[in-house]
Design a protein around this motif. Structure first.
Motif, short mmCIF file in Angstrom:
data_model
loop_
_atom_site.label_atom_id
_atom_site.label_comp_id
_atom_site.label_asym_id
_atom_site.label_seq_id
_atom_site.Cartn_x
_atom_site.Cartn_y
_atom_site.Cartn_z
N THR A 184 0.86 -1.19 0.00
CA THR A 184 0.00 0.00 0.00
C THR A 184 0.89 1.23 0.00
N ARG A 185 0.42 2.30 -0.64
CA ARG A 185 1.18 3.55 -0.65
C ARG A 185 0.26 4.68 -1.09
N THR A 186 0.60 5.88 -0.67
CA THR A 186 -0.12 7.06 -1.11
C THR A 186 0.47 7.51 -2.43
N VAL A 187 -0.34 7.57 -3.45
CA VAL A 187 0.12 7.97 -4.79
C VAL A 187 -0.19 9.44 -5.04
N ILE A 188 -1.40 9.85 -4.72
CA ILE A 188 -1.80 11.25 -4.88
C ILE A 188 -2.54 11.68 -3.63
N LYS A 189 -2.60 12.99 -3.42
CA LYS A 189 -3.33 13.52 -2.27
C LYS A 189 -4.82 13.22 -2.41
N ASP A 190 -5.49 13.15 -1.28
CA ASP A 190 -6.94 12.88 -1.34
C ASP A 190 -7.68 13.99 -2.06
N THR A 191 -7.15 15.20 -1.98
CA THR A 191 -7.80 16.30 -2.71
C THR A 191 -7.64 16.12 -4.22
N THR A 192 -6.46 15.66 -4.64
CA THR A 192 -6.25 15.40 -6.07
C THR A 192 -7.20 14.31 -6.55
N ALA A 193 -7.30 13.25 -5.76
CA ALA A 193 -8.19 12.15 -6.14
C ALA A 193 -9.63 12.63 -6.28
N TRP A 194 -10.06 13.48 -5.36
CA TRP A 194 -11.44 13.96 -5.41
C TRP A 194 -11.65 14.85 -6.63
N LEU A 195 -10.68 15.71 -6.94
CA LEU A 195 -10.81 16.58 -8.10
C LEU A 195 -10.88 15.78 -9.40
N LEU A 196 -10.02 14.77 -9.52
CA LEU A 196 -10.08 13.91 -10.71
C LEU A 196 -11.42 13.20 -10.79
N THR A 197 -11.90 12.72 -9.66
CA THR A 197 -13.20 12.05 -9.62
C THR A 197 -14.32 12.98 -10.05
N ASP A 198 -14.26 14.22 -9.55
CA ASP A 198 -15.31 15.18 -9.91
C ASP A 198 -15.32 15.44 -11.40
N ALA A 199 -14.14 15.52 -12.00
CA ALA A 199 -14.08 15.71 -13.45
C ALA A 199 -14.62 14.50 -14.18
N MET A 200 -14.30 13.30 -13.67
CA MET A 200 -14.77 12.09 -14.35
C MET A 200 -16.25 11.82 -14.11
N LYS A 201 -16.84 12.45 -13.12
CA LYS A 201 -18.29 12.39 -13.01
C LYS A 201 -18.93 13.10 -14.22
#
Length: 905
Positions: free
Chosen positions: A630-647
């Motif tokens: 397990t490892r952190t690849v991107i910040k949780d904020t980055t993940a959420w922003l990418l997710t919002d765009a992919m919505k």
């Protein structure tokens, strides 16, 4: 015969003669010598026999060191629910151990009655049985009747196992002597008949590659051994004498005779009553065996189990076991593998992957092929479907040649033709070497992962019937190009997380060439300044490539590796990385794991197929909670922003076909490759991540209109998987804020300018990481005062002036082009009007007032006191422009300063 007196006298005289006496004496001496020799030889023979016996016994294994418990156990695979899904069996290992208390008494007595009726009385060998077998052998002229006790059979099966290779009577006799000796010793040492019987019943060969009563019960009756009836127990006990000949599946009539013998012995030995005997004999037991085996799916494991085996194998070798040891543990070690598979999800995925309605109507057929040819020089050469494809591409000079056909018959005809084409003079096709497996096309791969744990819940390695175990698995073995699904992984995640960019950041979507490589959008149109959000939504190539160029290929490459993509090479360190143009491609499993990382808030959880592996004794051998990467690849904020765009992709972009509606949040990204050779949909919800790949096995082109089936499958499967689950949205982490921006610059909007773009307001609200909110103002819009008569920048003397908003800094050939102006336009002042125009034409200000209007006193140089822009201008210009409400400022030939607005600089 004459027994009279005279005859008797004559006989006495004969024996009393001297010659006769000498002859008799010699005979007596000879007889004595012979008897002495016989006695000596007998003594020597007995001594020698005792010595031989002693030697045979001395060569037997030491009873204190031998282990008579059975070895080689089948491995059991359990679903996440605990339900058994597969049994992994190597040669001599289809065994599942059960204790004596789990074995029905009737089954115990059935074995004793047919195999060793004095088992509970003898001390390891049955002298009565040996005597009976000896007498029977003498009477029949051949010794075929066995006299081995259950204890002896246990020794034979688990200690003296070389009996299967005995080739002479001497070897058999030697083994038999050792077997009897060890049986006596074992009974003395153990002194527990139940223990001996338990180990025997877990060791005995019961046909159909089953060892032990539990495996046999599962095989023949699909039930636990503890549930066997008396009738069923007799069936199993009757197999032992001849496991092949008494197999109840292949030889039910033979087994029925033996079953009757077992029940008769049990009755005669007092284990069952006459009524129980009759009830068992009346049971139509063989119809149940036939029914079960007709519906048995056989020994072909699922694609999930194949992948699971590979996963466990790799983890065992990583733990220090050799490859041979790992293999034996999996297939003979009696392991219990607790898999992560959800059988309900797996069934849904299998159904949707094989539903013809999800695919184009004109299904094709292809094949996996292998055959061997003996060449004229005696050498051998193997040919496959891949060599066939290469052969005809070259022979026909057609790189688009395919081995996809309209029917299986056409496939076989093409194979026959290929075999004839490759055979040269003197070559022969090796008999029995041809292997053909017909496959439906296009093919598919699919993986479902619980992103919160990394657990693989379902996996599909292909559509159609699976022909064997550990065959080609398209979900784990096939590397294909990921297309635009890789834009997120290899570019945008890095840009937002480590490249200083935001979803509002814009690139100029315009024709773009780097070196000899020209990049295009899929529709060959160009939108001008385009934000990253919109580029994700509409899958715009140029924006992606320019973004990667700005942040650096190395950064995108590093993030892709951190997402768990293991197939990258140094050749992939190019701008093509942004578009998923990779040297080897990616596997469906790893791409799913990468998207699951985003769905999991930026934390990578290595995909896992099991939680624990237990050894035969129930001890934990492998625990994935301790070894999972397990490892952190991107910040949780980055993940959420990418997710919002992919919505947005799913509601207004390229993924609307995959959207299954409702209030369950969904996000995803589509992907296709050159000539639509690959089609993908990668998407996720707050619960699960799923990626579907589709394409032809031979990498043939697909029609663009027929590449939507991965979205169809994703939508159908995921909608069913989420039935009954609570509707959720993706959790917004701390550190997210929103701000108004200009969508043409990604910066703060200029009031009255960005919202007055000729196409409508360009002011949008965007989400940002709170540490990366833009602070500069728009640099792609400019407002100019234009002479209504000349269309040029208005001068002091232009009587009719209008304010207009333009784009600056862009490229020609885009959607922005008609609204774009350049430096030449901005620096060219209207020449239609000059000072003489003031004599004939009243000068008006943009607000309709005149310079001499007493409500707006003029300044000494003739300009309106309110006409100066917000900030000081450039005195070298012949004319400046205001941007936020002022008119055109001016300078005289001497260069006196006039006012210009912000954007004009």
């Amino acid at each position: 015969m004459n027994y009279g007196k005279s005859a008797t006298m004559r006989r006495l005289e004969k024996y009393d003669s001297k010659g006769t006496k000498v002859a008799n004496k010699v005979k007596i001496i000879v007889l004595k010598v012979f008897l002495a020799v016989v006695i000596v030889a007998g003594a020597a023979g007995i001594s020698s026999g005792i010595g031989i016996m002693s030697g045979i016994i001395d060569s037997a294994p030491d009873i204190s060191t031998i282990d008579v418990t059975p070895t080689g156990y089948s491995t059991t695979v359990l679903a996440s629910s605990g339900e058994e899904t597969a049994t992994l069996v190597g040669q001599g290992a289809n065994r599942q151990y059960v204790t004596i208390d789990e074995i029905p008494v009737d089954l115990q007595h059935a074995f004793v009655a047919i195999e060793d009726e004095r088992f509970y009385e003898h001390n390891g060998i049955d002298l009565h049985g040996i005597g009976r077998a000896f007498v029977s052998g003498l009477s029949k002229g051949r010794f075929s009747e066995g006299a081995s006790t259950i204890t002896q059979q246990l020794i034979k099966n688990n200690v003296l196992t070389s009996w299967t290779s005995e080739s002479s009577f001497v070897e058999k006799l030697q083994r038999k002597i050792q077997e009897q000796y060890l049986a006596l010793e074992l009974e003395k040492q153990v002194n527990d008949k139940d223990w001996i019987l338990e180990n025997y019943m877990n060791s005995v060969n019961l046909g159909a590659n089953t060892l032990g009563v539990q495996a046999a019960s599962k095989k023949y009756f699909n039930k636990d051994v503890s549930e066997l009836t008396l009738s069923e127990s007799a069936v199993i006990a009757g197999i032992t004498q001849n496991p092949s000949g008494y197999n109840p599946i292949t030889h039910p009539d033979n087994n029925a005779k033996r079953r009757k013998k077992v029940l008769t012995n049990m009755k005669d030995q007092g284990y069952i009553t006459q009524a129980q005997f009759e009830e068992a004999m009346a049971d139509d037991v063989y119809s149940r065996i036939a029914e079960y085996n007709s519906s048995d799916s056989g020994s072909v494991n699922s694609y999930f189990v194949d992948a699971l085996i590979e996963n466990v194998f790799d983890d065992l070798t990583d733990a220090g076991y050799s490859e041979t040891e790992a293999y034996k543990m999996i297939y003979q070690g009696g392991l219990t593998i607790k898999s992560t598979q959800d059988l309900g999800m797996q069934a849904i995925c299998d159904e949707e992957a094989n539903d013809p309605s999800n695919y184009p109507a004109d299904a094709k057929y292809s094949f996996q092929l292998s055959f061997e040819v003996k060449k004229s020089d005696g050498s051998f050469k193997t040919y496959t479907n891949q060599t066939m494809l290469s052969y005809y591409k070259k022979a026909k000079n057609n790189d688009d040649f395919t081995i996809n056909y309209g029917s299986p018959d056409e496939c076989y005809a093409a194979i026959a033709q290929y075999e004839q084409d490759v055979l040269e003079e003197g070559d022969t096709l090796v008999e029995g070497s041809e292997s053909v497996n017909i496959t439906l096309e296009p093919q598919v791969a699919m993986t479902v992962i619980d992103q919160s744990t990394g657990e693989v819940k379902a996996l599909v390695g292909g559509r159609g019937d699976k022909s064997g175990n550990r065959t080609w698995n398209r979900a784990t073995d096939t590397c294909r190009q990921p297309g635009s699904t890789f834009k997120i992984i290899g570019c945008y995640a890095a840009a937002l997380d480590g490249g200083g960019m935001t979803l509002a950041t814009v690139q100029d979507d315009a024709p773009f060439t780097v070196g000899s490589k020209t990049f295009n959008n899929y529709d060959h149109s160009y939108g001008g300044f385009t934000s990253i959000r919109w580029a994700i939504t509409k899958s715009i190539n140029i924006v992606t490539v320019k973004t990667l160029q700005d942040i650096g290929v190395e950064l995108g490459y590093k993030y892709a590796e951190d997402f768990g993509i293991s197939t990258l090479t140094d050749e992939d360190k190019s701008l093509s990385l942004a578009l998923g143009g990779l040297t080897k491609g990616v596997t469906n499993l790893e791409l799913t794991g990468a998207y699951a990382t985003i769905a999991n808030g930026g934390t990578y959880m290595e995909p896992k197929f099991y939680t624990q592996v237990l050894d035969h004794d129930g001890n934990v051998l492998l625990d994935r909670s301790e070894t999972q990467t397990t490892r952190t690849v991107i910040k949780d904020t980055t993940a959420w922003l990418l997710t919002d765009a992919m919505k947005d992709v799913m509601t207004q972009g390229t993924g609307t076909r995959a959207y299954f509606g409702g209030s369950m949040a969904q996000a995803g990204k589509s992907g296709t490759t050159t000539s639509n050779r690959d089609a993908l949909w990668a998407g996720y919800t707050p619960y699960y991540t799923c990626v579907v790949w589709g394409g032809y096995d031979d990498n043939s082109k697909q029609a663009g209109s027929q590449t939507s089936y991965p979205k169809n499958i994703w939508k159908a499967a995921m909608s069913r998987i989420h039935e009954g689950l609570e509707a959720k949205d993706f959790t917004q982490p701390n550190g997210i804020t929103s701000a108004a921006i200009c969508s043409k610059s990604g910066l703060l909007p200029i009031d009255g300018v960005c919202d007055n773009d000729p196409r409508g307001s360009m002011v949008k609200t965007e989400y940002f990481d709170s540490s990366n909110v833009p602070s500069d103002s728009c640099d792609h819009h400019i407002a100019l005062d234009i002479c209504a008569d000349s269309g040029a920048v208005a001068s002091l003397y232009c009587p009719n002036v209008e304010s207009r908003v333009f784009m600056i800094g862009g490229s020609s050939g885009t959607a922005d082009s008609e609204y774009m102006i350049d430096d030449t336009f901005m620096n060219t002042i209207c020449t239609l009007h000059d000072s003489s125009s003031l004599i004939n034409t009243p000068i008006t200000n943009p607000d309709g007032t005149t310079p001499n209007d007493p409500t707006n006193p003029a300044t000494p140089d003739g300009t309106s006191s309110g006409d100066t822009g917000d900030t000081g201008g450039n005195g070298s210009n012949t004319g400046g422009s205001g941007t936020t409400g002022g008119n055109t400022g001016g300078t005289d030939a001497g260069g006196s300063s006039g006012g210009t607005g912000d954007a004009a600089n």
